[in-house]
Design a protein around this motif. Sequence first.
Motif, PDB file in Angstrom:
ATOM      1  N   GLN A   1      54.856  48.594 102.753  1.00  0.00           N
ATOM      2  CA  GLN A   1      54.205  48.336 101.472  1.00  0.00           C
ATOM      3  C   GLN A   1      52.782  48.878 101.484  1.00  0.00           C
ATOM      4  O   GLN A   1      52.022  48.637 102.426  1.00  0.00           O
ATOM      5  CB  GLN A   1      54.204  46.823 101.213  1.00  0.00           C
ATOM      6  N   GLU A   2      52.422  49.616 100.442  1.00  0.00           N
ATOM      7  CA  GLU A   2      51.061  50.140 100.334  1.00  0.00           C
ATOM      8  C   GLU A   2      50.169  49.082  99.699  1.00  0.00           C
ATOM      9  O   GLU A   2      50.471  48.542  98.633  1.00  0.00           O
ATOM     10  CB  GLU A   2      51.035  51.428  99.513  1.00  0.00           C
ATOM     11  N   LEU A   3      49.067  48.776 100.370  1.00  0.00           N
ATOM     12  CA  LEU A   3      48.158  47.721  99.935  1.00  0.00           C
ATOM     13  C   LEU A   3      46.720  48.236  99.937  1.00  0.00           C
ATOM     14  O   LEU A   3      46.405  49.239 100.588  1.00  0.00           O
ATOM     15  CB  LEU A   3      48.247  46.514 100.880  1.00  0.00           C
ATOM     16  N   ALA A   4      45.851  47.519  99.232  1.00  0.00           N
ATOM     17  CA  ALA A   4      44.421  47.839  99.277  1.00  0.00           C
ATOM     18  C   ALA A   4      43.905  47.534 100.679  1.00  0.00           C
ATOM     19  O   ALA A   4      44.214  46.485 101.247  1.00  0.00           O
ATOM     20  CB  ALA A   4      43.667  47.036  98.238  1.00  0.00           C
ATOM     21  N   TYR A   5      43.128  48.462 101.225  1.00  0.00           N
ATOM     22  CA  TYR A   5      42.566  48.255 102.559  1.00  0.00           C
ATOM     23  C   TYR A   5      41.469  47.196 102.471  1.00  0.00           C
ATOM     24  O   TYR A   5      40.651  47.214 101.550  1.00  0.00           O
ATOM     25  CB  TYR A   5      41.998  49.573 103.093  1.00  0.00           C
TER      26      TYR A   5
ATOM     27  N   LYS B   1      41.229  54.165 101.090  1.00  0.00           N
ATOM     28  CA  LYS B   1      41.060  52.928 100.322  1.00  0.00           C
ATOM     29  C   LYS B   1      42.324  52.067 100.336  1.00  0.00           C
ATOM     30  O   LYS B   1      42.284  50.895  99.965  1.00  0.00           O
ATOM     31  CB  LYS B   1      40.656  53.248  98.889  1.00  0.00           C
ATOM     32  N   HIS B   2      43.430  52.665 100.719  1.00  0.00           N
ATOM     33  CA  HIS B   2      44.685  51.943 100.827  1.00  0.00           C
ATOM     34  C   HIS B   2      45.258  52.141 102.220  1.00  0.00           C
ATOM     35  O   HIS B   2      44.879  53.067 102.943  1.00  0.00           O
ATOM     36  CB  HIS B   2      45.689  52.422  99.766  1.00  0.00           C
ATOM     37  N   TRP B   3      46.142  51.246 102.606  1.00  0.00           N
ATOM     38  CA  TRP B   3      46.824  51.392 103.879  1.00  0.00           C
ATOM     39  C   TRP B   3      48.255  50.932 103.692  1.00  0.00           C
ATOM     40  O   TRP B   3      48.656  50.527 102.595  1.00  0.00           O
ATOM     41  CB  TRP B   3      46.106  50.625 104.999  1.00  0.00           C
ATOM     42  N   MET B   4      49.036  51.021 104.734  1.00  0.00           N
ATOM     43  CA  MET B   4      50.436  50.660 104.646  1.00  0.00           C
ATOM     44  C   MET B   4      50.746  49.592 105.685  1.00  0.00           C
ATOM     45  O   MET B   4      50.269  49.655 106.827  1.00  0.00           O
ATOM     46  CB  MET B   4      51.306  51.896 104.867  1.00  0.00           C
ATOM     47  N   HIS B   5      51.515  48.601 105.281  1.00  0.00           N
ATOM     48  CA  HIS B   5      51.882  47.516 106.180  1.00  0.00           C
ATOM     49  C   HIS B   5      53.398  47.364 106.159  1.00  0.00           C
ATOM     50  O   HIS B   5      54.010  47.337 105.088  1.00  0.00           O
ATOM     51  CB  HIS B   5      51.208  46.221 105.738  1.00  0.00           C
TER      52      HIS B   5
ATOM     53  N   HIS C   1      43.167  45.642 111.567  1.00  0.00           N
ATOM     54  CA  HIS C   1      43.237  46.554 110.428  1.00  0.00           C
ATOM     55  C   HIS C   1      42.834  47.973 110.840  1.00  0.00           C
ATOM     56  O   HIS C   1      43.472  48.955 110.443  1.00  0.00           O
ATOM     57  CB  HIS C   1      42.305  46.085 109.300  1.00  0.00           C
TER      58      HIS C   1
ATOM     59  N   PHE D   1      45.043  58.235 104.330  1.00  0.00           N
ATOM     60  CA  PHE D   1      44.743  56.945 103.706  1.00  0.00           C
ATOM     61  C   PHE D   1      43.287  56.571 103.967  1.00  0.00           C
ATOM     62  O   PHE D   1      42.765  56.806 105.047  1.00  0.00           O
ATOM     63  CB  PHE D   1      45.657  55.859 104.277  1.00  0.00           C
TER      64      PHE D   1
END
Length: 290
Positions: free
Chosen positions: A143-147, A175-179, A155, A173
């Motif tokens: 899921q792509e989320l705000a960093y 400003k966003h990252w993936m979890h 993180h 990436f």
Amino acid sequence: MVKIDFVVPLVFPDDKEWQESYLNSKACMCNAVDNVRFRSWGTEELLIKCVDRFMPWVNTIHILLAQESQYKDWMKPYHIVYHRDFIPQHLLPCFNVCTFEMFLHKIPNLSEHFIYSNDDFFPIAPLSMDDFFRDGLPCQHCQELAYPFFPNIFHKLVMHGLNMISADFGKHFSKHWMHCGHSMQPMLKSTVEVVCAKHHKEIEKSFTPNRSKRNLNQYIFPFYQHFSGRYVDYVPKRKYLGQAQTLQEIVDAIRSTDASIVCINDHENIYDWEERARIVREELAKKLES
């Protein structure tokens, strides 16, 4: 039928020989028993019993231990893998889980399909092979989320690995990252081998005695699975129990029929962890007896 292995690292900080090894290592920062990265909730055997009970189709359970003094008699039916069996000698003794996650593919006799788990994940209801692999591909959901505006070490190291892998696919990436979710992680051994061969220089530079933003962790493998399209978008329902949950919420989660996996996460801000550990042990034992 596909063979699926289960891999889990365990550590027992009350072991005097292990304590001495830690005390004499570059990783030593405080008393090992008091270090939240190592402390035990006494749930290790219950975890393995839960895997036996609720994942009976698992081919081999590989238990990763630092040294012989960590061995317990209840481990006899399982495949014991000591750090020296898969981690290069010059990196031993190893006390940083991020380091030995870079050598999972070196575990002797590891199947192509395997599930990597931390010691705080517990299956609490029947799980099927299809919950982890379908048509030979690992099940996961990234899921792509705000960093985070104020990222912690975790993180930062995940972002480090994300940008290393995403660059292979022309992405970056900031400003966003993936979890990929904090849960048991199905992987393909061949994917781990590809990533480690392709990025061996970056991986070698990432090793540190203690957890650091320089590290890479096991997330790089599901990231590669994601960007290469070698996955099925599915994960079994799970519950995450951290410092915010009350004792009653922990009891209710383990007794619940709403999820198949619970993560009972430890944290330095959990000051009643011994009481929580006692309750978790009692509830897991009841679950196994039901």
